[in-house]
Design an enzyme around this catalytic site. Structure first.
Site, PDB file in Angstrom:
ATOM      1  CD  GLU A 101     -24.802 -10.495  -3.286  1.00 12.50           C
ATOM      2  OE1 GLU A 101     -25.431 -11.523  -3.616  1.00 12.50           O
ATOM      3  OE2 GLU A 101     -24.461  -9.626  -4.106  1.00 12.50           O
ATOM      4  CB  SER A 361      33.578  17.999  -1.163  1.00 11.73           C
ATOM      5  OG  SER A 361      34.337  18.769  -2.068  1.00 11.73           O
TER       6      SER A 361
END
Length: 698
Positions: A101, A361
């Protein structure tokens, strides 16, 4: 005479200006105009008055303790745009982006005159636009400006914006904006979102072919989308490889291998680890773009896989949840709130780790802890498991049988109901509820109801995450800490602390639970754990801890419907042991006995602790002074009198569970407060009868 013939043709030897030369001249004029325009704008003036750098809105993301992505969230318009920095990306990908680029990115100030001249010359030589002459900074400028048609004015605006960006940002920050904003087709923006979408991974370690595809896509993101045009995507990728080969950035052998890589043809889903917790964290702090959690992503993934496997085997409609906490820091390392967030049959979107359910429990260990703290029981104390009535209520054990006389340790390990209710009656349901709530255990009772004896067997609502935190308090010596879900600034947020029970009582409970019988095909004696089954087989639980971590498991139907034979031991306990196996190969040992812990067989215990509740039917023991809730003065460290009515001598006085006085033949005991604050005073006689009061020393 006209220089041309009757038909307007050029005379012999004279040719019209070639069209190519005219185009070249036009391109050159355009380039010179752009350069002149940039000069006219005045570079120094532009830089001096540059506006603040853009801060584009990015997708919120929740990450684990090491920064690994758990779950991102799309922007309101549906786009995926994940923030990216240079350090988030494979260095080779960065080199390829710059090589393809903008090779002079490090040298120019936003606009590259040489690139503009080169673009003009290429256009003149080929009669088409080969490159636009835009720098990487100009591309970022275009992505941050409102969309405009490709005109000379738009190009000038990009040039100005590029110069402004260079004035405000470093090269790394500009490159980071490109990595965040570059389009990759559809609703995908930025290199991280693209890498996750097309390759299912972050862009830190990419193959050469993968990196080349990510370089090629932003040039024409819609036309080259791999899921719609794989052939175009492959051709574009190969052109990137060829150009970088020609530039000497890549070697021929690696380019040949990269071209053989297949191009992905389907989109991958974004990561969805810990979706429920991630959703809650994002909603809790909508101002943050990045939420740093305390979770461990690899562990979270392993346990999510485990829950999916086990719930499939359990049957349709059944679900499960797992919470893992670090004992020392109270950090939540894994949070599996459902087998599959998108499974509608199992109500996957419901956070079952925070759903209020009956604990069965699993509250029993806290009853025993308070009894140990008060000194009315020891793990080797004998207790009766025989039919008994408590008012109109007559509790039974799960298997409807009774064990007779056995140790408190064994009664807890076997999860017997009658002994637990006997102890709860002695320590008080309200006191148990208060302790649990002060320690962060949010209990849900029916409207207007007060804590009562049935809460010890599951007659109350709790949440898995809170229950796990309460067990973690036992693991760390009785100190409760609020669960830590978020790590701010890389450090653990200081959790809220409260005392659940004293250190000795917590250690006693841990040692008892260490001997709980393990589920079938599991190795016992390494995890202190407790199971629970709610009334009607609606909820099954298993919560356990070793020396480093605590794990809570819930299994059941999200809609609360009963499931035949769904018990904590059969459904939740195997999942608990499997979870520990996926956490660590060998569980860490529990801590050593704290100071004050008594290791003794039953015959060597103090007489009042040898047998809980054994006394004549007409025997009475009552602390008549000071009354419960009284305030007493500690002035001059003077010994204070405690008067007792009834009981069988000798009498033993315990303060906060520790013996402090003993008398052989009278009903008055003297004690000296150790400081200001609350103190719980318990008197036990030789037959095991006891009574307690709580006073405030001022």
């Amino acid at each position: 005479m006209n220089a041309t013939g009757p038909s307007g043709a050029n005379p012999p030897g004279v040719s019209r200006l070639p069209r190519r030369l005219a185009l070249a001249a036009g391109a050159l004029v355009l380039a010179l105009a752009l350069l002149a325009g940039a000069g006219i704008l005045g570079l120094a003036q532009i830089r001096a008055h540059a506006p603040p750098a853009p801060e584009p809105k990015v997708s919120a993301e929740v990450v684990d303790r090491e920064g690994r992505l758990l779950r991102p969230f799309a922007l309101p318009d549906g786009r995926w745009r994940l923030a990216a920095r240079v350090e988030d990306v494979d260095p080779r990908l960065l080199a390829m982006i710059l090589g393809y680029e903008d090779r002079r990115f490090a040298q120019h100030g936003g606009v590259d005159p040489l690139a503009l001249l080169r673009a003009a010359a290429q256009a003149a030589g080929t009669l088409r636009v080969v490159s636009g002459g835009s720098t990487l900074t100009m591309q970022v400028a275009r992505l941050t400006l409102p969309p405009r048609a490709r005109t000379l004015g738009a190009k000038m605006a990009q040039m100005r914006r590029a110069i402004e960006l260079e004035a405000r940002l470093s090269k790394a920050e500009i490159l980071g904006l490109y990595l965040t904003l570059a389009p990759y087709g559809g609703n995908i923006e930025g290199v991280r979102a693209a890498a996750l979408t097309w390759f299912g991974k972050e862009p830190r370690r990419l193959t050469l072919g993968e990196a080349a595809l990510l370089v090629a896509l932003p040039q024409s993101p819609e036309a080259r989308r791999p899921d719609r045009a794989p052939a175009r995507a492959k051709a574009a990728r190969d052109r990137v490889l060829d150009r970088l080969l020609a530039q000497g950035v890549l070697a021929a052998d690696e380019v040949r291998i990269a071209k053989q890589e297949a191009v992905p043809t389907v989109r991958r889903p974004m990561p969805q680890l810990a979706p429920h917790l991630a959703e809650e964290m994002a909603a809790e702090r909508p101002d943050l773009a990045r939420h740093l959690s305390a979770l461990d992503a690899p562990l979270q993934e392993r346990l999510e896989d485990l829950v999916r496997e086990r719930t499939r085997a359990l049957g349709r409609g059944l679900s499960a949840a797992i919470v893992v906490m670090d004992n020392e820091s109270a950090e939540v390392r894994a949070y599996v709130a459902a087998p599959d967030y998108f499974d509608r049959e199992r109500a996957g979107a419901v956070d079952l780790a925070r759903a209020v359910r009956s604990p069965g429990s699993t509250l029993k260990p806290f009853i025993y802890a308070l009894a140990f703290e008060d000194g009315i029981a020891h793990p080797e104390t004998l207790i009766e498991d025989r039919p008994a009535r408590f008012g109109a209520w007559r509790p039974e054990n799960f298997d409807r049988s009774f064990q007779g006389t056995l140790s408190v340790r064994k009664a807890l390990q076997l999860s017997l109901n009658v002994p637990a209710v006997r102890l709860l009656e002695a320590v008080g349901p309200q006191r148990l509820a208060s302790r649990l709530q002060q320690a962060g255990g949010r209990l849900e009772l029916p409207a207007g109801a007060a804590p009562a004896l049935p809460m010890g067997l599951g007659g109350v609502g709790v949440r898995l995450v809170d229950l796990t935190a309460l067990y973690a308090a036992l693991a760390r010596g009785g100190e409760a800490r609020a669960p830590v879900f978020r790590r701010e600034g890389g450090a653990v947020a200081a959790p809220r602390r409260a005392r659940l029970v004293d250190e000795v009582a917590a250690w006693y409970v841990g040692q008892c639970l260490l001997g709980t019988p393990a589920p079938q095909n599991a190795l016992g004696g390494r995890i202190a754990f407790k199971t629970g089954t709610s009334y009607g087989y609606r909820d099954s639980w298993a919560v356990g801890f070793d020396g480093r971590r605590t794990v809570g498991v819930w299994v059941g139907r999200p809609d609360g419907q009963p499931v035949a034979e769904l018990t904590g031991r059969a459904a939740a306990a195997p999942l608990l042991f499997d979870a520990f196996a996926r956490i660590v190969r060998t569980p860490a040992a529990l801590g050593p006995a704290p100071r004050g812990a008594l290791a003794a067989a039953n015959p060597r215990l103090p007489p009042p602790q040898r047998h809980f509740g054994r006394a004549r039917r007409d025997a009475v023991l009552e602390v008549v002074y000071p009354p419960d809730g009284a305030r007493v003065s500690a002035a001059d460290a003077q010994a204070l009198a405690l008067k007792v009515d009834g009981g069988t001598f000798p009498l033993t006085l315990l303060m906060d569970g520790r013996p402090v006085a003993r008398v052989e033949d009278r009903g008055t005991l003297f004690w000296t407060p150790e400081g200001r604050g609350f103190a719980r005073l318990t008197v036990i006689d030789s037959e095991g009868l006891s009574d307690s009061v709580t006073v405030r020393v001022e």
